[in-house]
Write a protein that holds these residues in place. Structure first.
Motif, PDB file in Angstrom:
ATOM      1  N   PRO A  21      64.546  54.895  23.576  1.00 48.24           N
ATOM      2  CA  PRO A  21      63.859  54.802  22.284  1.00 48.24           C
ATOM      3  C   PRO A  21      62.880  55.961  22.103  1.00 48.24           C
ATOM      4  O   PRO A  21      62.110  56.287  23.008  1.00 48.24           O
ATOM      5  N   GLY A  22      62.963  56.625  20.967  1.00 46.57           N
ATOM      6  CA  GLY A  22      62.109  57.772  20.691  1.00 46.57           C
ATOM      7  C   GLY A  22      62.777  59.092  20.992  1.00 46.57           C
ATOM      8  O   GLY A  22      62.238  60.158  20.685  1.00 46.57           O
ATOM      9  N   PHE A  23      63.986  59.059  21.579  1.00 48.07           N
ATOM     10  CA  PHE A  23      64.693  60.294  21.906  1.00 48.07           C
ATOM     11  C   PHE A  23      65.122  61.006  20.624  1.00 48.07           C
ATOM     12  O   PHE A  23      65.563  60.389  19.667  1.00 48.07           O
ATOM     13  N   SER A  24      64.963  62.312  20.619  1.00 46.70           N
ATOM     14  CA  SER A  24      65.487  63.164  19.550  1.00 46.70           C
ATOM     15  C   SER A  24      65.745  64.536  20.164  1.00 46.70           C
ATOM     16  O   SER A  24      65.319  64.824  21.276  1.00 46.70           O
ATOM     17  N   TRP A  25      66.456  65.367  19.432  1.00 49.65           N
ATOM     18  CA  TRP A  25      66.728  66.723  19.915  1.00 49.65           C
ATOM     19  C   TRP A  25      65.514  67.588  19.635  1.00 49.65           C
ATOM     20  O   TRP A  25      65.521  68.467  18.790  1.00 49.65           O
ATOM     21  N   SER A  26      64.447  67.317  20.355  1.00 48.54           N
ATOM     22  CA  SER A  26      63.215  68.099  20.286  1.00 48.54           C
ATOM     23  C   SER A  26      62.582  68.060  21.673  1.00 48.54           C
ATOM     24  O   SER A  26      62.973  67.254  22.516  1.00 48.54           O
ATOM     25  N   LEU A  27      61.610  68.907  21.893  1.00 47.01           N
ATOM     26  CA  LEU A  27      60.931  68.906  23.191  1.00 47.01           C
ATOM     27  C   LEU A  27      60.258  67.558  23.434  1.00 47.01           C
ATOM     28  O   LEU A  27      60.344  66.998  24.526  1.00 47.01           O
ATOM     29  N   GLY A  28      59.604  67.013  22.403  1.00 49.65           N
ATOM     30  CA  GLY A  28      58.959  65.705  22.546  1.00 49.65           C
ATOM     31  C   GLY A  28      59.959  64.603  22.861  1.00 49.65           C
ATOM     32  O   GLY A  28      59.714  63.747  23.713  1.00 49.65           O
ATOM     33  N   GLY A  29      61.096  64.623  22.187  1.00 50.31           N
ATOM     34  CA  GLY A  29      62.133  63.625  22.434  1.00 50.31           C
ATOM     35  C   GLY A  29      62.710  63.743  23.829  1.00 50.31           C
ATOM     36  O   GLY A  29      62.980  62.739  24.496  1.00 50.31           O
ATOM     37  N   PHE A  30      62.891  64.988  24.286  1.00 53.42           N
ATOM     38  CA  PHE A  30      63.380  65.226  25.647  1.00 53.42           C
ATOM     39  C   PHE A  30      62.380  64.692  26.671  1.00 53.42           C
ATOM     40  O   PHE A  30      62.768  64.038  27.644  1.00 53.42           O
ATOM     41  N   LEU A  31      61.093  64.958  26.447  1.00 56.91           N
ATOM     42  CA  LEU A  31      60.057  64.480  27.375  1.00 56.91           C
ATOM     43  C   LEU A  31      59.982  62.956  27.387  1.00 56.91           C
ATOM     44  O   LEU A  31      59.771  62.354  28.441  1.00 56.91           O
ATOM     45  N   ILE A  32      60.167  62.331  26.232  1.00 58.68           N
ATOM     46  CA  ILE A  32      60.195  60.862  26.180  1.00 58.68           C
ATOM     47  C   ILE A  32      61.340  60.347  27.055  1.00 58.68           C
ATOM     48  O   ILE A  32      61.182  59.385  27.814  1.00 58.68           O
ATOM     49  N   GLY A  33      62.498  61.007  26.971  1.00 55.03           N
ATOM     50  CA  GLY A  33      63.636  60.629  27.818  1.00 55.03           C
ATOM     51  C   GLY A  33      63.312  60.761  29.289  1.00 55.03           C
ATOM     52  O   GLY A  33      63.688  59.908  30.103  1.00 55.03           O
ATOM     53  N   LEU A  34      62.609  61.832  29.664  1.00 53.80           N
ATOM     54  CA  LEU A  34      62.222  62.021  31.069  1.00 53.80           C
ATOM     55  C   LEU A  34      61.312  60.886  31.545  1.00 53.80           C
ATOM     56  O   LEU A  34      61.501  60.334  32.632  1.00 53.80           O
ATOM     57  N   ILE A  35      60.338  60.551  30.723  1.00 51.15           N
ATOM     58  CA  ILE A  35      59.404  59.477  31.087  1.00 51.15           C
ATOM     59  C   ILE A  35      60.149  58.149  31.208  1.00 51.15           C
ATOM     60  O   ILE A  35      59.935  57.381  32.155  1.00 51.15           O
ATOM     61  N   GLU A  36      61.043  57.899  30.266  1.00 51.92           N
ATOM     62  CA  GLU A  36      61.764  56.630  30.296  1.00 51.92           C
ATOM     63  C   GLU A  36      62.716  56.533  31.488  1.00 51.92           C
ATOM     64  O   GLU A  36      62.934  55.439  32.009  1.00 51.92           O
ATOM     65  N   THR A  37      63.247  57.657  31.965  1.00 55.52           N
ATOM     66  CA  THR A  37      64.097  57.594  33.163  1.00 55.52           C
ATOM     67  C   THR A  37      63.282  57.166  34.375  1.00 55.52           C
ATOM     68  O   THR A  37      63.780  56.411  35.215  1.00 55.52           O
ATOM     69  N   VAL A  38      62.041  57.630  34.457  1.00 56.67           N
ATOM     70  CA  VAL A  38      61.178  57.208  35.568  1.00 56.67           C
ATOM     71  C   VAL A  38      60.880  55.711  35.457  1.00 56.67           C
ATOM     72  O   VAL A  38      60.943  54.977  36.449  1.00 56.67           O
ATOM     73  N   VAL A  39      60.592  55.258  34.251  1.00 54.75           N
ATOM     74  CA  VAL A  39      60.340  53.821  34.040  1.00 54.75           C
ATOM     75  C   VAL A  39      61.571  53.010  34.429  1.00 54.75           C
ATOM     76  O   VAL A  39      61.464  51.987  35.121  1.00 54.75           O
ATOM     77  N   TYR A  40      62.758  53.447  34.020  1.00 54.18           N
ATOM     78  CA  TYR A  40      63.993  52.735  34.362  1.00 54.18           C
ATOM     79  C   TYR A  40      64.235  52.743  35.867  1.00 54.18           C
ATOM     80  O   TYR A  40      64.709  51.753  36.422  1.00 54.18           O
ATOM     81  N   GLY A  41      63.916  53.853  36.539  1.00 50.81           N
ATOM     82  CA  GLY A  41      64.082  53.912  37.988  1.00 50.81           C
ATOM     83  C   GLY A  41      63.206  52.893  38.696  1.00 50.81           C
ATOM     84  O   GLY A  41      63.655  52.205  39.619  1.00 50.81           O
ATOM     85  N   PHE A  42      61.960  52.790  38.261  1.00 48.17           N
ATOM     86  CA  PHE A  42      61.060  51.820  38.888  1.00 48.17           C
ATOM     87  C   PHE A  42      61.422  50.391  38.500  1.00 48.17           C
ATOM     88  O   PHE A  42      61.285  49.477  39.303  1.00 48.17           O
ATOM     89  N   TYR A  43      61.906  50.198  37.282  1.00 43.32           N
ATOM     90  CA  TYR A  43      62.364  48.872  36.888  1.00 43.32           C
ATOM     91  C   TYR A  43      63.502  48.424  37.801  1.00 43.32           C
ATOM     92  O   TYR A  43      63.500  47.295  38.302  1.00 43.32           O
ATOM     93  N   ALA A  44      64.455  49.319  38.044  1.00 45.57           N
ATOM     94  CA  ALA A  44      65.580  48.989  38.927  1.00 45.57           C
ATOM     95  C   ALA A  44      65.076  48.666  40.330  1.00 45.57           C
ATOM     96  O   ALA A  44      65.557  47.728  40.975  1.00 45.57           O
ATOM     97  N   ALA A  45      64.103  49.433  40.813  1.00 48.91           N
ATOM     98  CA  ALA A  45      63.555  49.177  42.153  1.00 48.91           C
ATOM     99  C   ALA A  45      62.839  47.828  42.207  1.00 48.91           C
ATOM    100  O   ALA A  45      62.981  47.089  43.188  1.00 48.91           O
ATOM    101  N   VAL A  46      62.077  47.500  41.158  1.00 47.74           N
ATOM    102  CA  VAL A  46      61.333  46.237  41.132  1.00 47.74           C
ATOM    103  C   VAL A  46      62.294  45.044  41.130  1.00 47.74           C
ATOM    104  O   VAL A  46      61.988  43.991  41.686  1.00 47.74           O
TER     105      VAL A  46
END
Length: 100
Positions: free
Chosen positions: A45-70
C-alpha cells in the motif's frame, strides 16, 4: 535445545524480501511490458513509480519479513519442542555440544 530467536530470523527474511523486491522492480523497469505494477500496489500500500513509492515498498518488505518471523518462529519452536518431547532425543543439529 535452543529456540530460534525472532530478531535474526526477522532480519534474514527481511533481507531476502528486500533483495527480491529490488530485483523485481529492476525487472519491471527493464521489461515494462511484463511489469507487475498492479501487484505492487496490492502488496505494498502506497507503492507508486516514484522514489517515495519505492522507499515505501522497501519499508514494507522489512515489516513483512518481521511479520513472517513473528508468526513462524514461535510455531517452529513449539513444534520442535514437541518433537523433542515425543522422541526423547534431540536431533543431531540441536544436541548439546560436549565440553572439552
Amino acid at each position: 535445545m535452543r529456540d530460534l530467536p525472532i530478531t535474526p530470523v526477522g532480519w534474514s527474511l527481511s533481507a531476502l524480501l528486500l533483495v527480491t523486491y529490488v530485483l523485481c522492480v529492476l525487472w519491471d523497469l527493464l521489461f515494462p511490458g511484463w511489469a507487475m505494477y498492479r501487484a505492487w500496489q496490492v502488496l505494498f500500500p502506497g507503492f507508486s513509480w516514484s522514489l517515495g513509492g519505492f522507499l515505501i515498498g522497501l519499508i514494507e518488505t522489512v515489516v513483512y519479513g518481521f511479520y513472517a518471523a513473528v508468526v513462524f518462529v514461535p510455531v517452529y519452536n513449539y513444534l520442535s519442542r514437541r518433537e523433542l518431547e515425543a522422541t526423547g532425543t534431540a536431533p543431531p543439529a540441536l544436541a548439546p555440544r560436549e565440553q572439552h
